[in-house]
Enzyme design. Structure first.
Site, PDB file in Angstrom:
ATOM      1  N   LYS A 240     -11.394 -11.845 -15.616  1.00 56.69           N
ATOM      2  CA  LYS A 240     -11.627 -12.009 -17.057  1.00 56.69           C
ATOM      3  C   LYS A 240     -11.046 -13.317 -17.596  1.00 56.69           C
ATOM      4  O   LYS A 240     -11.702 -14.011 -18.373  1.00 56.69           O
ATOM      5  CB  LYS A 240     -10.976 -10.820 -17.773  1.00 56.69           C
ATOM      6  CG  LYS A 240     -11.474 -10.599 -19.161  1.00 56.69           C
ATOM      7  CD  LYS A 240     -12.811  -9.927 -19.130  1.00 56.69           C
ATOM      8  CE  LYS A 240     -13.199  -9.292 -20.411  1.00 56.69           C
ATOM      9  NZ  LYS A 240     -14.441  -8.515 -20.225  1.00 56.69           N
TER      10      LYS A 240
ATOM     11  N   CYS B 237       5.219  -6.340   1.491  1.00 57.35           N
ATOM     12  CA  CYS B 237       5.629  -4.932   1.493  1.00 57.35           C
ATOM     13  C   CYS B 237       4.995  -4.186   2.680  1.00 57.35           C
ATOM     14  O   CYS B 237       5.329  -4.470   3.818  1.00 57.35           O
ATOM     15  CB  CYS B 237       5.290  -4.300   0.142  1.00 57.35           C
ATOM     16  SG  CYS B 237       6.155  -2.755  -0.144  1.00 57.35           S
ATOM     17  N   TYR B 238       4.055  -3.285   2.433  1.00 60.76           N
ATOM     18  CA  TYR B 238       3.404  -2.590   3.548  1.00 60.76           C
ATOM     19  C   TYR B 238       2.852  -3.607   4.549  1.00 60.76           C
ATOM     20  O   TYR B 238       2.928  -3.419   5.768  1.00 60.76           O
ATOM     21  CB  TYR B 238       2.276  -1.692   3.037  1.00 60.76           C
ATOM     22  CG  TYR B 238       1.538  -0.965   4.142  1.00 60.76           C
ATOM     23  CD1 TYR B 238       2.013   0.247   4.641  1.00 60.76           C
ATOM     24  CD2 TYR B 238       0.378  -1.511   4.715  1.00 60.76           C
ATOM     25  CE1 TYR B 238       1.353   0.899   5.680  1.00 60.76           C
ATOM     26  CE2 TYR B 238      -0.277  -0.862   5.752  1.00 60.76           C
ATOM     27  CZ  TYR B 238       0.203   0.335   6.225  1.00 60.76           C
ATOM     28  OH  TYR B 238      -0.438   0.975   7.251  1.00 60.76           O
TER      29      TYR B 238
ATOM     30  N   GLY C 240       0.837  -1.201   0.000  1.00 63.73           N
ATOM     31  CA  GLY C 240       0.000   0.000   0.000  1.00 63.73           C
ATOM     32  C   GLY C 240       0.861   1.235   0.000  1.00 63.73           C
ATOM     33  O   GLY C 240       2.069   1.156   0.269  1.00 63.73           O
TER      34      GLY C 240
ATOM     35  N   HIS D 156       7.845  -7.895  -3.897  1.00 63.69           N
ATOM     36  CA  HIS D 156       6.537  -8.270  -4.451  1.00 63.69           C
ATOM     37  C   HIS D 156       6.605  -9.605  -5.197  1.00 63.69           C
ATOM     38  O   HIS D 156       7.031  -9.640  -6.350  1.00 63.69           O
ATOM     39  CB  HIS D 156       6.037  -7.168  -5.399  1.00 63.69           C
ATOM     40  CG  HIS D 156       5.644  -5.935  -4.665  1.00 63.69           C
ATOM     41  ND1 HIS D 156       4.390  -5.759  -4.137  1.00 63.69           N
ATOM     42  CD2 HIS D 156       6.361  -4.836  -4.334  1.00 63.69           C
ATOM     43  CE1 HIS D 156       4.331  -4.589  -3.514  1.00 63.69           C
ATOM     44  NE2 HIS D 156       5.514  -4.006  -3.621  1.00 63.69           N
TER      45      HIS D 156
ATOM     46  N   ASP E 226     -18.431 -11.552 -21.436  1.00 63.75           N
ATOM     47  CA  ASP E 226     -19.065 -11.649 -20.117  1.00 63.75           C
ATOM     48  C   ASP E 226     -20.548 -12.001 -20.216  1.00 63.75           C
ATOM     49  O   ASP E 226     -21.014 -12.942 -19.573  1.00 63.75           O
ATOM     50  CB  ASP E 226     -18.903 -10.340 -19.324  1.00 63.75           C
ATOM     51  CG  ASP E 226     -17.444  -9.971 -19.124  1.00 63.75           C
ATOM     52  OD1 ASP E 226     -16.583 -10.858 -19.297  1.00 63.75           O
ATOM     53  OD2 ASP E 226     -17.157  -8.796 -18.823  1.00 63.75           O
ATOM     54  N   SER E 227     -21.292 -11.244 -21.013  1.00 60.33           N
ATOM     55  CA  SER E 227     -22.720 -11.552 -21.088  1.00 60.33           C
ATOM     56  C   SER E 227     -22.938 -12.901 -21.769  1.00 60.33           C
ATOM     57  O   SER E 227     -23.887 -13.618 -21.445  1.00 60.33           O
ATOM     58  CB  SER E 227     -23.501 -10.432 -21.778  1.00 60.33           C
ATOM     59  OG  SER E 227     -23.180 -10.338 -23.139  1.00 60.33           O
TER      60      SER E 227
ATOM     61  N   GLU F 108       4.199 -11.222  -6.373  1.00 58.66           N
ATOM     62  CA  GLU F 108       3.101 -11.359  -7.342  1.00 58.66           C
ATOM     63  C   GLU F 108       3.457 -10.838  -8.735  1.00 58.66           C
ATOM     64  O   GLU F 108       2.773 -11.150  -9.701  1.00 58.66           O
ATOM     65  CB  GLU F 108       1.842 -10.637  -6.809  1.00 58.66           C
ATOM     66  CG  GLU F 108       1.927  -9.115  -6.724  1.00 58.66           C
ATOM     67  CD  GLU F 108       2.586  -8.598  -5.451  1.00 58.66           C
ATOM     68  OE1 GLU F 108       3.338  -9.361  -4.811  1.00 58.66           O
ATOM     69  OE2 GLU F 108       2.365  -7.422  -5.104  1.00 58.66           O
TER      70      GLU F 108
ATOM     71  N   SER G 166     -24.868  -9.091 -25.306  1.00 55.96           N
ATOM     72  CA  SER G 166     -24.207  -8.139 -26.199  1.00 55.96           C
ATOM     73  C   SER G 166     -23.313  -8.855 -27.200  1.00 55.96           C
ATOM     74  O   SER G 166     -22.877  -8.264 -28.183  1.00 55.96           O
ATOM     75  CB  SER G 166     -23.354  -7.181 -25.370  1.00 55.96           C
ATOM     76  OG  SER G 166     -22.217  -7.865 -24.865  1.00 55.96           O
TER      77      SER G 166
END
Ligand code: XMP
Length: 511
Positions: A367, A82-83, A55, A169, A227-228, A171, A223
């Site tokens: 996603k 980290c933070y 952060g 980090h 996603d839809s 990640e 659409s």
């Protein structure tokens, strides 16, 4: 089926969603919650492990975000990043000091590989650092398990209490062994089973929809986007014919797109599929409009109106299904940026129809997970791998006034450009590529004749999250083929330019 979960407490770091994605990739379900989530809520979630993120704050400053201290006494493994590590240090009696110089970027570190976190990793490696403060004194019970030239405690652990911290980090890709470290935390420290798989997700999502809907009816605004489409497929698997999809064709789609969507859902999946050809309505309302925001507003409103009219024709609807995904609903831990999408909406606007509830089967997914589910459900690759396309469609790719003629120009030019990129085998490397019809006309010469015609711009970008982007280094011969085909095959175009602007300062779309 209930999955095991890991809780990520969000202190506002820029990589928080990346941490969550890495955990999910390791087949462990996780959720991101604000740093000040109550201890009762945390206990009720029964997490297998807790990750405290990085952060922007510094732990020693007034008002710095703290979590509940009891968190460290639950017997649940904690990893501070980290933070998160500095916070753990200060809250448990250690100290954090300001370094003389900020440590930023790729940094050599030396690991103590007897730590469970570093199991199977070579002792000398490097990591991605981004900090000004460092742990100058560890709390009692901790030992340092990694160090760098300017950071004596680059990682620490209290094995007994299962508390771990890393200053770097793990990640991000720039920490090459980061994935192994996170996996070690999840599997060796937390004892996770790795039960988060898309096939079991589908099973439980379908069951959940069935349980809610019972013998009711479901409506979906489809659409044709990923996603839809995936949300509709899950609902279809759950309730079959009691799902109706409404596909509003606003006349602003790419070449052949509406037919493709209809073909997939009506013919391949045999769904109740209503296609509304509303091009005249949309173009009528857009006539003479040149302001980009005005275009967006009109299209959004008209979309809802058409959808509502159709929904009302269908009679009683019990549920609406929507393709809301996880990044849309994550509550941010810091500041007041908690953005939760208003739920009763389609495409961001409220709908005025009566229904009992809303189904959002994808609201826990990223996603890339939605894509995996789509593939698992046999959604054709043309939809699964489709590049993002703005809701207002080609309207924001025609600068200035929209007309059928101008739509035809941008649609054809876009089709040619996409075909050439795909033929050249570049489709997977480029995140988004399309044509824009500018509002410029320029002088040219064709045969012996002077022309005064439209300028088409080509845009192609490489990006991972669309917040920033670089223009794609497309080989000249591919650009050449696209350009010469566009001026030869598209009537009304005599010049093609390539957009070489990064985002920022430009956006990806031109409007
Ligand atoms: P910009 O142009 O802001 O675009 O750099 C970032 C990404 O968002 C897409 N985009 C939209 N998507 N409705 C959408 O659903 C919109 O109004 C819209 N505007 C931009 C854009 O295509 C890019 O992927």
């Amino acid at each position: 089926m209930k999955h095991q979960m890991v809780l990520i407490l969000d202190f506002g770091g820029q990589y928080d969603q990346l941490i969550a994605r890495r955990v999910r990739e390791a087949k462990v379900y996780c959720e991101i919650l604000p740093y000040n989530t109550s201890i009762e809520r945390i206990k009720s979630l029964n997490p297998k492990g807790i990750i405290l993120t990085g952060g922007p704050a510094s732990v020693n400053e007034e008002g710095a975000p703290f979590c509940d201290r009891e968190l460290f006494e639950l017997g649940i493994p904690v990893l501070g990043i980290c933070y998160g590590m500095q916070l753990m240090s200060v809250m448990l009696g250690g100290e954090v000091a300001e370094a003389r110089q900020r440590e930023y970027g790729k940094t050599d570190i030396r690991l103590d590989t007897s730590s469970a976190l570093f199991y199977g990793i070579e002792p000398n490696t490097y990591s991605w650092m981004s900090h000004t403060y460092y742990v100058s004194r560890m709390p009692d019970g901790f030992r340092a398990t990694a160090s760098s030239a300017s950071c004596p405690v680059a990682a620490m652990e209290d094995k007994k209490r299962k508390l771990y911290g890393v200053q770097f980090h793990p990640e991000v890709e720039h920490t090459p062994e980061g994935k192994t470290m996170l996996n070690n935390f999840l599997y060796k420290v937390c004892g996770c089973a790795g039960d988060w798989e898309m096939s079991s997700f589908i099973e439980s999502a379908v069951e959940e929809i069935r349980g809610k809907v019972k013998d009711g009816s479901v409506l979906c605004a489809l659409s044709g986007g990923i996603d839809s489409s995936v949300a509709a497929l899950l609902a279809h698997k759950a309730v079959g014919d009691r799902l109706t999809c409404i596909f509003v064709d606003h006349g602003l789609l790419r070449k052949n797109e509406a037919d493709q969507v209809e073909n997939v859902f009506r013919n391949r999946f045999n769904m109740n599929f209503i296609r509304i050809d509303a091009a005249d309505r949309f173009l009528g309302r857009l006539a003479g409009v040149t302001d980009p925001e005005q275009k967006r507003k009109i299209i959004g409103e008209e979309f809802i109106r058409v959808f509502e009219e159709q929904a009302k024709k269908l009679g009683k609807i019990d549920y609406l299904v929507q393709g809301t995904i996880y990044p849309d609903v994550v509550e941010s831990g810091v500041g007041n940026s908690a953005v939760i999408k208003s739920h009763h909406n389609v495409g961001g606007l409220p709908v005025n129809i009566e229904f009992k509830g809303i189904l959002e089967p994808l609201k826990a997914l990223f996603k890339d997970e939605v894509r995996k589910v789509g593939r698992e459900l046999k959604l054709p690759e043309e939809i699964v791998a489709r590049q993002p396309f703005p809701g207002p469609g080609l309207a924001v790719r025609i600068i200035g006034e929209i007309s059928r003629e101008r739509l035809e120009i941008v649609r054809e030019a876009d089709h040619i450009f996409r075909e050439e990129i795909e033929k050249a085998g570049l489709a997977k490397e480029i995140s988004q590529y399309f044509a824009v019809l500018t509002s410029l006309k320029s002088v040219g010469v064709m045969g012996d004749e002077r022309t005064y015609d439209n300028v088409v711009a080509l845009r192609a970008v490489v990006t991972t999250h669309f917040m920033t982007a670089n223009w794609a280094r497309i080989p000249y011969d591919v650009l050449e083929r696209a350009s010469s085909r566009i001026v030869n095959e598209v009537k009304g175009v005599n010049r093609v330019v390539y957009d070489i602007t990064t985002k920022p300062p430009a956006t990806i779309e031109w409007e």
